[in-house]
Design a protein around this motif. Sequence first.
Motif, PDB file in Angstrom:
ATOM      1  N   LEU A  78      69.860  64.290  69.944  1.00 16.98           N
ATOM      2  CA  LEU A  78      69.845  64.832  68.693  1.00 16.98           C
ATOM      3  C   LEU A  78      70.951  64.568  67.679  1.00 16.98           C
ATOM      4  O   LEU A  78      70.759  64.525  66.562  1.00 16.98           O
ATOM      5  N   GLU A  88      70.962  62.812  64.390  1.00 15.21           N
ATOM      6  CA  GLU A  88      71.330  63.402  63.054  1.00 15.21           C
ATOM      7  C   GLU A  88      72.302  62.604  62.572  1.00 15.21           C
ATOM      8  O   GLU A  88      72.492  62.491  61.211  1.00 15.21           O
ATOM      9  N   SER A 142      72.270  61.249  58.994  1.00 13.53           N
ATOM     10  CA  SER A 142      73.020  61.612  57.766  1.00 13.53           C
ATOM     11  C   SER A 142      73.895  60.626  57.131  1.00 13.53           C
ATOM     12  O   SER A 142      74.057  60.456  55.755  1.00 13.53           O
ATOM     13  N   ARG A 197      67.002  63.702  58.571  1.00 15.62           N
ATOM     14  CA  ARG A 197      68.219  64.468  58.665  1.00 15.62           C
ATOM     15  C   ARG A 197      67.935  65.771  58.926  1.00 15.62           C
ATOM     16  O   ARG A 197      68.195  66.725  59.759  1.00 15.62           O
ATOM     17  N   ASP A 198      67.145  66.493  57.903  1.00 14.19           N
ATOM     18  CA  ASP A 198      66.771  67.569  57.694  1.00 14.19           C
ATOM     19  C   ASP A 198      65.882  68.369  58.898  1.00 14.19           C
ATOM     20  O   ASP A 198      66.112  69.356  59.505  1.00 14.19           O
ATOM     21  N   ARG A 199      64.875  67.189  59.433  1.00 15.12           N
ATOM     22  CA  ARG A 199      64.158  67.623  60.565  1.00 15.12           C
ATOM     23  C   ARG A 199      65.064  67.792  61.738  1.00 15.12           C
ATOM     24  O   ARG A 199      64.925  68.485  62.457  1.00 15.12           O
ATOM     25  N   LEU A 200      65.674  67.044  62.025  1.00 13.94           N
ATOM     26  CA  LEU A 200      66.916  66.890  63.134  1.00 13.94           C
ATOM     27  C   LEU A 200      67.687  68.151  63.101  1.00 13.94           C
ATOM     28  O   LEU A 200      67.914  68.750  64.170  1.00 13.94           O
ATOM     29  N   SER A 201      68.208  68.575  61.878  1.00 13.80           N
ATOM     30  CA  SER A 201      68.871  69.550  61.718  1.00 13.80           C
ATOM     31  C   SER A 201      68.319  70.882  62.265  1.00 13.80           C
ATOM     32  O   SER A 201      68.677  71.728  62.882  1.00 13.80           O
ATOM     33  N   LEU A 237      68.012  71.008  65.973  1.00 15.27           N
ATOM     34  CA  LEU A 237      69.391  71.341  66.533  1.00 15.27           C
ATOM     35  C   LEU A 237      69.542  72.990  66.263  1.00 15.27           C
ATOM     36  O   LEU A 237      69.915  73.634  67.332  1.00 15.27           O
ATOM     37  N   TRP A 288      75.798  74.293  62.049  1.00 17.00           N
ATOM     38  CA  TRP A 288      76.704  73.404  61.372  1.00 17.00           C
ATOM     39  C   TRP A 288      78.162  74.119  60.582  1.00 17.00           C
ATOM     40  O   TRP A 288      77.467  74.721  59.655  1.00 17.00           O
ATOM     41  N   TRP A 313      78.750  70.139  64.004  1.00 12.31           N
ATOM     42  CA  TRP A 313      77.797  70.683  64.968  1.00 12.31           C
ATOM     43  C   TRP A 313      78.303  71.432  66.212  1.00 12.31           C
ATOM     44  O   TRP A 313      79.303  70.584  66.749  1.00 12.31           O
ATOM     45  N   GLU A 368      71.424  77.896  60.559  1.00 12.98           N
ATOM     46  CA  GLU A 368      70.616  77.116  59.620  1.00 12.98           C
ATOM     47  C   GLU A 368      69.694  77.826  58.838  1.00 12.98           C
ATOM     48  O   GLU A 368      69.382  77.865  57.722  1.00 12.98           O
TER      49      GLU A 368
END
Length: 100
Positions: free
Chosen positions: A29, A33, A37, A56-60, A63, A70, A82, A92
């Motif tokens: 992940l 990400e 990014s 990127r937002d979905r992976l964030s 995570l 983050w 991260w 988040e």
Amino acid sequence: MRTALAALALVVAAGGAKAQQQLPTVPELLTAELKASQACEGSGDPAVIHEQCRLRDRLSGRLAQAGYCWGRKGQTDEKREWHACQPDSIYEDDIEAVQR
């Protein structure tokens, strides 16, 4: 009757295979990400950039679900990375982020 039972057995077997599907690991992940990014911040086709930013937002979010944060409170953007969430981490789903 035999055909129905055979079909049912196939459906059950397929469902079991889905349940055994491995979820991505945190390192996977993190790598995905980072790539998304970098692509999100790049130049080029706006549609590709938009899709990479959404990825990127979905992976964030994934995570965050895995217990990763983050950055830490008080850190500058350049120092954020991260890490496994700690009490001083920026979560988040912080309520503060929603209220800005």
